[in-house]
Scaffold this motif. Structure first.
Motif, short mmCIF file in Angstrom:
data_model
loop_
_atom_site.label_atom_id
_atom_site.label_comp_id
_atom_site.label_asym_id
_atom_site.label_seq_id
_atom_site.Cartn_x
_atom_site.Cartn_y
_atom_site.Cartn_z
N TRP A 1 -39.81 3.58 -65.82
CA TRP A 1 -39.00 3.65 -64.61
C TRP A 1 -38.97 5.06 -64.05
N VAL A 2 -39.11 6.02 -64.91
CA VAL A 2 -39.01 7.42 -64.45
C VAL A 2 -40.26 7.78 -63.67
N GLU B 1 -36.54 0.21 -83.26
CA GLU B 1 -37.44 -0.52 -82.36
C GLU B 1 -36.80 -0.71 -81.00
N ARG B 2 -35.50 -1.03 -80.99
CA ARG B 2 -34.80 -1.21 -79.72
C ARG B 2 -34.76 0.09 -78.94
N LEU B 3 -34.46 1.20 -79.64
CA LEU B 3 -34.41 2.49 -78.97
C LEU B 3 -35.79 2.90 -78.46
N ARG C 1 -36.82 3.59 -74.67
CA ARG C 1 -37.44 4.85 -74.28
C ARG C 1 -38.71 4.59 -73.48
N VAL C 2 -39.51 3.62 -73.95
CA VAL C 2 -40.74 3.28 -73.24
C VAL C 2 -40.41 2.73 -71.87
#
Length: 144
Positions: free
Chosen positions: A142-143, A130-132, A136-137
């Motif tokens: 930001w990307v 969940e943290r990863l 990622r989200v």
């Protein structure tokens, strides 16, 4: 002390040591409520021998012989011994059963601990995933 006193004392002790309890006690033992111990070494019981020469050991009329009585007593002793052996075996089996129940309890507790550890590991993995996923989200956000 006279030699007859010594020999009657020895005979009394001999009858006591190797004798058997008579099923039908002599008249004197019946009256005194003593155990009538007899032996093949004397016609008198140990109690009458101990009392001295003037005492006659009178036996009531028998319906069976002393040897028959001894066989009966021996058979009773054998049955009693078998009962003791059986009881000892039952007690041994009870101890084994208790030990096996303890081992089963330890086994279940150990398995329960292993399951709890696996559940904790799965919970940590899920939190990590969940943290990863969250990172990622956020990283995608930001990307763009």
């Amino acid at each position: 002390m006279s030699s007859s006193g010594v020999s009657s004392r020895k005979l009394h002790q001999l009858i006591e040591d190797e004798g058997f309890k008579s099923f039908l006690p002599c008249v004197r033992c019946t009256r005194l409520r003593h155990a009538c111990i007899r032996s093949d070494r004397s016609k008198s019981c140990s109690c009458c021998v101990r009392a001295g020469r003037g005492i006659k050991c009178e036996m009531p009329e028998r319906t069976f012989t002393d040897s028959e009585w001894r066989r009966l007593v021996r058979a009773q002793d054998e049955v009693a011994e078998k009962c003791r052996e059986a009881l000892a075996a039952v007690m041994r089996l009870d101890r084994q059963e208790a030990l096996l129940k303890k081992y089963a309890g330890d086994f279940i507790a150990r398995k329960y601990d292993e399951v709890a550890q696996l559940e904790e590991l799965e919970r940590r993995e899920k939190e990590e995933i969940e943290r990863l996923e969250k990172e990622r989200v956020e990283c995608r956000y930001w990307v763009r």
